[in-house]
Design a protein around this motif. Structure first.
Motif, mmCIF file in Angstrom:
data_model
loop_
_atom_site.group_PDB
_atom_site.id
_atom_site.type_symbol
_atom_site.label_atom_id
_atom_site.label_comp_id
_atom_site.label_asym_id
_atom_site.label_seq_id
_atom_site.Cartn_x
_atom_site.Cartn_y
_atom_site.Cartn_z
ATOM 1 N N GLY A 4 0.847 -1.352 0.001
ATOM 2 C CA GLY A 4 0.041 -0.113 0.062
ATOM 3 C C GLY A 4 0.827 1.299 -0.060
ATOM 4 O O GLY A 4 0.630 2.331 -0.964
ATOM 5 N N VAL A 5 2.078 1.271 0.830
ATOM 6 C CA VAL A 5 2.814 2.510 0.830
ATOM 7 C C VAL A 5 3.510 2.854 -0.503
ATOM 8 O O VAL A 5 3.785 3.720 -0.890
ATOM 9 N N PHE A 6 4.029 1.422 -1.062
ATOM 10 C CA PHE A 6 4.791 1.601 -2.167
ATOM 11 C C PHE A 6 4.213 1.896 -3.423
ATOM 12 O O PHE A 6 4.861 2.689 -4.165
ATOM 13 N N ARG A 7 2.791 1.398 -3.519
ATOM 14 C CA ARG A 7 2.357 1.615 -4.879
ATOM 15 C C ARG A 7 2.259 3.247 -5.192
ATOM 16 O O ARG A 7 2.532 3.398 -6.195
ATOM 17 N N PRO A 8 1.766 4.090 -4.196
ATOM 18 C CA PRO A 8 1.730 5.587 -4.616
ATOM 19 C C PRO A 8 3.104 6.034 -4.945
ATOM 20 O O PRO A 8 3.504 6.838 -5.713
ATOM 21 N N ILE A 9 4.280 5.588 -4.299
ATOM 22 C CA ILE A 9 5.658 5.987 -4.689
ATOM 23 C C ILE A 9 6.012 5.711 -6.050
ATOM 24 O O ILE A 9 6.469 6.511 -6.807
#
Lengths: 170, 497
Positions: free
Chosen positions: B82-87
């Motif tokens: 979840g945290v990495f997807r927007p990055i």
């Protein structure tokens, strides 16, 4: 007696694979190297048969020996310059290279000897294609699809590389 | 089968990217005969819409903290993914905007480049979600192959070709080593599932044999994050690749490499020990392995960066040094380290892409990537100089800027874990780093340019891009509280299994 014959065939094939793979690397003639690669791939197919992987063995022969290598040989033979090319496969830094290769080999032998691999008797080999097919559209559906994406971009990259310079920007 | 259908609803960003990929390929074919500008504008638009769609859906997915495994335990949709997807989405959007302004990519058909960008964004998400050895290998290989092609995109440029070839050779060797390690690990544990690997390793001690396997696998992961001693490709590839691609490589695959590193070591080779801490299983001291990698990577990156005169090479070594800093956080053996890495990457995205944006805009006027060509920039464009100053100070980790927050998280996690000596080496390295970042600024502000110095003009897109990248760096400290939410998400890393 049967197991002795089996072991003899195994080591014979292993020697064939190693020898021809070595020739692929050090050979000076591209066509000879390509034919040596045929022998190496064919030997690997024999290993798959030994492991009871009938489908993999068939696929190995069909795809690597039948498809990729035939294409490779066509490419080599249709290009006159490649046929006459004297490959520069000279060796540099022989001593450090041999040392590190030997070290890795020793480490691997030691690991293979020391680790308990939990090997079990697989019993009589049966046909595997049905279970492979079920797994590909079942548990391994996502990797199967991702492999197709990987092949798609690899294809695009290949097409991009062979496109003549300048024709793309007109 | 029903599992696969159910998984699709948590797979929305990737589906949008794949849909956009199909549309881009077809649209490129249909507009092949139209003027280049029409074709490029249309494809840029489609790609931007696809990336924005993925960004919005992945932002919404971030709200659902409950972890779930997808596609028969191939992926884990948890806080980490979840945290990495927007990055990843943000990185690709910025890189797309950069490619519109890059002088190197002018007059080049971009259809394949955009298709590759969409594919590689989705593949980065697959990497970050992988909890299966097959998935780890396949997603990593997809990212690699797409990167090779993107690096060699300028087929008439010798440097670009050379970079691509070097990248392929190094990539093939390190992926080969990793694949060999993965196969040995499969042989030892009898399973491809990371949770299964953990269970099997917990039962017996494998000791030094396992450590050798881990070194092989670390070669593959280290190649992706450009950690020493697997970094040799990095300076040449960064210099030879089209600059927007360089910017992408310095953030996207590096972030995904860290996601895989965390998943592999924290899930597959360690057991939860309560309170967010983990203990290694299988009798291999991989914490030591990671600490050695961190120290070598940091030191080598920073020392080598001191000697560079080409700004792309300098940023290459600087990105190696940043990978070393994040590797320190990976040695922490608790969720704190995961949080620090995620927060660091989110901030690193803005500061590093910002520095590359300035490099690309400066290249439009100077036509050079040498640091010397930046002389007199303070007079020619105070705006660009100030922006570069903010990005570089942020990369240094100087307090008012977001980079300080990133370093703070890492050092706090490392010190809390009782690894004081590692933190000391990290601080010394940060001090060395200040030298070469200041060197660029010194040339821009103090050195006088010889010859005519026309003022630099920017389009609206340039200004918007600079604002987009500067604001997070300046206001970073205001996000102190919201970054703590990353902790909440990274807690769920250990939920499944």
């Amino acid at each position: 007696m049967e197991s002795m014959a089996s072991a003899a065939i195994f080591y014979g094939v292993a020697a064939l694979v190693l020898g021809s793979a070595l020739y692929v690397v050090v050979g000076k003639n591209l066509v000879h190297s390509a034919f040596a690669l045929v022998a190496a791939f064919f030997g690997v197919a024999v290993f798959y048969v030994y492991l009871g992987a009938d489908f993999l063995a068939g696929a190995q022969v069909l795809i690597y020996v039948g498809g990729i290598l035939t294409l490779l040989l066509f490419g080599v033979m249709l290009t006159n310059q490649i046929y006459n090319l004297n490959l520069r496969s000279g060796a540099i830094q022989v001593v450090p290279g041999a040392l590190s290769a030997g070290l890795v080999f020793a480490l691997l032998v030691w690991i293979i000897q020391s680790v308990d691999w939990g090997a079990m008797d697989a019993g009589d080999p049966g046909p595997t294609s049905e279970s492979i097919g079920r797994l590909l559209v079942g548990d391994y559906l996502l990797p199967f699809e991702i492999a197709s994406v990987l092949l798609l971009i690899a294809l695009m990259g290949a097409a991009m590389l062979v496109r003549r310079r300048g024709s793309g920007s007109s | 089968m029903s599992d696969a259908v159910q998984s699709l609803s948590r797979f929305l960003p990737e589906l949008i990217l794949m849909g956009a990929l199909a549309v881009v390929i077809v649209a490129d074919l249909l507009t092949q005969r139209r003027p280049l500008k029409n074709n490029t504008d249309l494809l840029n638009g489609i790609t931007l819409v696809g990336l924005f769609g993925a960004l919005v859906t992945s932002w919404q997915a971030l709200g659902a903290v409950e972890a779930q495994s997808l596609f028969a335990s191939m992926l884990a949709d948890d806080g980490l993914l979840g945290v990495f997807r927007p990055i990843f989405c943000l990185t690709s959007i910025v890189v797309l905007l950069l490619s519109m302004r890059s002088k190197e990519l002018e007059g080049v058909r971009l259809g394949e480049m955009l298709a590759l960008l969409l594919t590689v964004t989705a593949a980065l998400m697959w990497m970050a979600g992988s909890v299966n050895l097959v998935m780890i290998y396949l997603s990593l290989e997809t990212v690699s192959v797409a990167s090779y092609i993107m690096v060699g995109y300028l087929s008439s440029d010798r440097l670009s070709n050379e970079a691509s070839l070097k990248y392929i050779l190094f990539g093939a060797v390190s992926t080969g080593a990793m694949l060999f390690g993965l196969s040995l690990l499969y042989g030892m544990t009898g399973t491809l599932d990371l949770y299964g690997v953990r269970a099997a390793l917990a039962e017996g001690a494998f000791g030094p044999g396992l450590l050798f396997v881990l070194i092989l696998i670390a070669a593959g992961i280290g190649f992706k994050i450009a950690a020493a001693p697997f970094h040799f490709w990095c300076p040449d590839v960064y210099t030879g690749a089209p600059t927007p691609v360089t910017a992408f490589l310095s953030v996207g695959p590096k972030a995904a490499g860290f996601a895989i590193l965390i998943r592999f070591f924290y899930l597959g080779l360690a057991e939860p020990a309560g309170g967010g801490a983990i203990v290694p299983v299988g009798g291999a001291d991989w914490q030591m392995l990671l600490m050695m990698l961190a120290v070598i990577t940091m030191t080598l990156g920073n020392v080598a960066a001191l000697l560079q005169t080409n700004v792309k090479r300098l940023l290459a070594y600087s990105s190696i040094a940043h990978a070393g800093t994040m590797l320190m956080a990976a040695c922490v053996l608790s969720v704190d380290g995961v949080q620090a890495i995620a927060a660091y990457l989110a901030i690193y995205l803005f500061m590093n892409l910002g520095a590359f944006a300035v490099v690309i805009l400066a290249h439009r006027v100077t036509g050079s990537f040498e640091i010397d060509s930046y002389a007199g920039f303070w007079k020619r464009s105070p705006l660009l100089t100030v922006a570069m100053g903010i990005f570089l100070f942020s990369l240094m980790g100087i307090p008012p800027f977001a980079g300080f927050l990133a370093k703070w998280y890492v050092f706090a996690a490392v010190i809390n874990a009782g690894l004081g000596w590692l933190a000391v080496i990290g601080v010394l390295n940060a001090a060395v780093a200040a030298f070469y970042y200041v060197k660029i600024l010194r040339v821009m502000v103090i050195d006088q340019e010889t010859g005519p110095t026309p003022a630099l003009a920017f389009s609206r897109l340039d200004l918007g891009l600079l604002v987009l990248l500067v604001v997070p760096n300046v206001l970073g400290l205001l996000f102190w509280g919201s970054l703590d939410r990353v902790t909440e998400y990274s807690q769920t890393l250990l939920d499944l299994g």
